[in-house]
Design a protein around this motif. Structure first.
Motif, PDB file in Angstrom:
ATOM      1  N   SER A   3       0.831  -1.205   0.000  1.00 57.73           N
ATOM      2  CA  SER A   3       0.000   0.000   0.000  1.00 57.73           C
ATOM      3  C   SER A   3       0.869   1.261   0.000  1.00 57.73           C
ATOM      4  O   SER A   3       0.522   2.254  -0.643  1.00 57.73           O
ATOM      5  N   ILE A   4       1.997   1.205   0.672  1.00 57.81           N
ATOM      6  CA  ILE A   4       2.920   2.350   0.664  1.00 57.81           C
ATOM      7  C   ILE A   4       3.482   2.548  -0.734  1.00 57.81           C
ATOM      8  O   ILE A   4       3.536   3.666  -1.254  1.00 57.81           O
ATOM      9  N   TRP A   5       3.904   1.462  -1.380  1.00 58.90           N
ATOM     10  CA  TRP A   5       4.476   1.556  -2.728  1.00 58.90           C
ATOM     11  C   TRP A   5       3.429   2.068  -3.726  1.00 58.90           C
ATOM     12  O   TRP A   5       3.724   2.870  -4.591  1.00 58.90           O
ATOM     13  N   GLU A   6       2.194   1.631  -3.593  1.00 62.56           N
ATOM     14  CA  GLU A   6       1.129   2.121  -4.467  1.00 62.56           C
ATOM     15  C   GLU A   6       0.910   3.621  -4.269  1.00 62.56           C
ATOM     16  O   GLU A   6       0.674   4.356  -5.221  1.00 62.56           O
ATOM     17  N   TYR A  26       9.698  12.880  -9.040  1.00 65.04           N
ATOM     18  CA  TYR A  26      10.310  11.562  -9.170  1.00 65.04           C
ATOM     19  C   TYR A  26       9.512  10.724 -10.144  1.00 65.04           C
ATOM     20  O   TYR A  26       8.356  11.001 -10.434  1.00 65.04           O
ATOM     21  N   GLN A  27      10.176   9.708 -10.646  1.00 65.91           N
ATOM     22  CA  GLN A  27       9.574   8.771 -11.592  1.00 65.91           C
ATOM     23  C   GLN A  27       9.757   7.375 -11.014  1.00 65.91           C
ATOM     24  O   GLN A  27      10.807   7.066 -10.444  1.00 65.91           O
ATOM     25  N   VAL A  28       8.743   6.539 -11.144  1.00 63.32           N
ATOM     26  CA  VAL A  28       8.835   5.152 -10.705  1.00 63.32           C
ATOM     27  C   VAL A  28       9.045   4.286 -11.942  1.00 63.32           C
ATOM     28  O   VAL A  28       8.252   4.323 -12.885  1.00 63.32           O
ATOM     29  N   VAL A  29      10.140   3.533 -11.933  1.00 65.92           N
ATOM     30  CA  VAL A  29      10.460   2.627 -13.030  1.00 65.92           C
ATOM     31  C   VAL A  29      10.628   1.239 -12.422  1.00 65.92           C
ATOM     32  O   VAL A  29      11.593   0.997 -11.681  1.00 65.92           O
ATOM     33  N   GLY A  30       9.671   0.377 -12.700  1.00 63.30           N
ATOM     34  CA  GLY A  30       9.705  -0.955 -12.102  1.00 63.30           C
ATOM     35  C   GLY A  30       9.599  -0.858 -10.596  1.00 63.30           C
ATOM     36  O   GLY A  30       8.621  -0.335 -10.075  1.00 63.30           O
ATOM     37  N   GLU A  31      10.617  -1.321  -9.900  1.00 56.26           N
ATOM     38  CA  GLU A  31      10.629  -1.253  -8.441  1.00 56.26           C
ATOM     39  C   GLU A  31      11.680  -0.268  -7.952  1.00 56.26           C
ATOM     40  O   GLU A  31      12.301  -0.463  -6.905  1.00 56.26           O
ATOM     41  N   LYS A  32      11.888   0.801  -8.731  1.00 56.61           N
ATOM     42  CA  LYS A  32      12.830   1.855  -8.341  1.00 56.61           C
ATOM     43  C   LYS A  32      12.191   3.220  -8.503  1.00 56.61           C
ATOM     44  O   LYS A  32      11.427   3.458  -9.427  1.00 56.61           O
ATOM     45  N   LEU A  33      12.527   4.122  -7.587  1.00 59.28           N
ATOM     46  CA  LEU A  33      12.103   5.502  -7.649  1.00 59.28           C
ATOM     47  C   LEU A  33      13.320   6.311  -8.089  1.00 59.28           C
ATOM     48  O   LEU A  33      14.402   6.164  -7.515  1.00 59.28           O
ATOM     49  N   ILE A  34      13.161   7.128  -9.127  1.00 59.45           N
ATOM     50  CA  ILE A  34      14.265   7.938  -9.626  1.00 59.45           C
ATOM     51  C   ILE A  34      13.971   9.397  -9.334  1.00 59.45           C
ATOM     52  O   ILE A  34      13.002   9.957  -9.836  1.00 59.45           O
ATOM     53  N   ALA A  41      18.609   6.480  -8.038  1.00 58.13           N
ATOM     54  CA  ALA A  41      17.547   5.477  -7.979  1.00 58.13           C
ATOM     55  C   ALA A  41      17.486   4.905  -6.569  1.00 58.13           C
ATOM     56  O   ALA A  41      18.513   4.534  -5.999  1.00 58.13           O
ATOM     57  N   ILE A  42      16.278   4.869  -6.009  1.00 54.33           N
ATOM     58  CA  ILE A  42      16.061   4.291  -4.687  1.00 54.33           C
ATOM     59  C   ILE A  42      15.157   3.075  -4.877  1.00 54.33           C
ATOM     60  O   ILE A  42      14.059   3.192  -5.415  1.00 54.33           O
ATOM     61  N   SER A  43      15.622   1.921  -4.454  1.00 57.46           N
ATOM     62  CA  SER A  43      14.865   0.693  -4.671  1.00 57.46           C
ATOM     63  C   SER A  43      13.702   0.553  -3.696  1.00 57.46           C
ATOM     64  O   SER A  43      13.704   1.126  -2.601  1.00 57.46           O
ATOM     65  N   LYS A  44      12.733  -0.197  -4.118  1.00 58.51           N
ATOM     66  CA  LYS A  44      11.584  -0.509  -3.261  1.00 58.51           C
ATOM     67  C   LYS A  44      12.068  -1.175  -1.980  1.00 58.51           C
ATOM     68  O   LYS A  44      11.555  -0.893  -0.889  1.00 58.51           O
ATOM     69  N   SER A  45      13.074  -2.028  -2.078  1.00 60.12           N
ATOM     70  CA  SER A  45      13.594  -2.707  -0.880  1.00 60.12           C
ATOM     71  C   SER A  45      14.229  -1.727   0.101  1.00 60.12           C
ATOM     72  O   SER A  45      14.178  -1.946   1.311  1.00 60.12           O
ATOM     73  N   ALA A  46      14.772  -0.616  -0.374  1.00 60.65           N
ATOM     74  CA  ALA A  46      15.324   0.407   0.516  1.00 60.65           C
ATOM     75  C   ALA A  46      14.193   1.056   1.318  1.00 60.65           C
ATOM     76  O   ALA A  46      14.365   1.360   2.503  1.00 60.65           O
ATOM     77  N   PHE A  47      13.043   1.272   0.676  1.00 56.98           N
ATOM     78  CA  PHE A  47      11.884   1.799   1.398  1.00 56.98           C
ATOM     79  C   PHE A  47      11.409   0.796   2.440  1.00 56.98           C
ATOM     80  O   PHE A  47      11.049   1.166   3.555  1.00 56.98           O
ATOM     81  N   GLU A  48      11.416  -0.492   2.080  1.00 59.47           N
ATOM     82  CA  GLU A  48      11.000  -1.529   3.026  1.00 59.47           C
ATOM     83  C   GLU A  48      11.900  -1.516   4.255  1.00 59.47           C
ATOM     84  O   GLU A  48      11.409  -1.586   5.387  1.00 59.47           O
TER      85      GLU A  48
END
Length: 52
Positions: A3-6, A26-34, A41-48
């Motif tokens: 829900s956070i990623w959405e 910012y732009q979301v490309v796949g599972e990365k935020l640019i 690029a910040i990965s989804k796993s970094a947010f987790e």
């Protein structure tokens, strides 16, 4: 986390401001935020990891 990623994806392209008042988006490309100011690029796993 999903829900956070959405929510992050929903706000893609909106204008935000740094602490010093600089504008960025910012732009979301796949599972990365640019981040457009630095092209970092910040990965989804970094947010987790950050929310744990």
């Amino acid at each position: 986390m999903e829900s956070i990623w959405e929510n992050i994806k929903r706000h893609e392209g909106e204008v935000f401001y740094t602490v010093s008042g600089l504008e960025f988006t910012y732009q979301v490309v796949g599972e990365k935020l640019i981040h457009t100011r630095s092209k970092v690029a910040i990965s989804k796993s970094a947010f987790e990891k950050a929310i744990i």
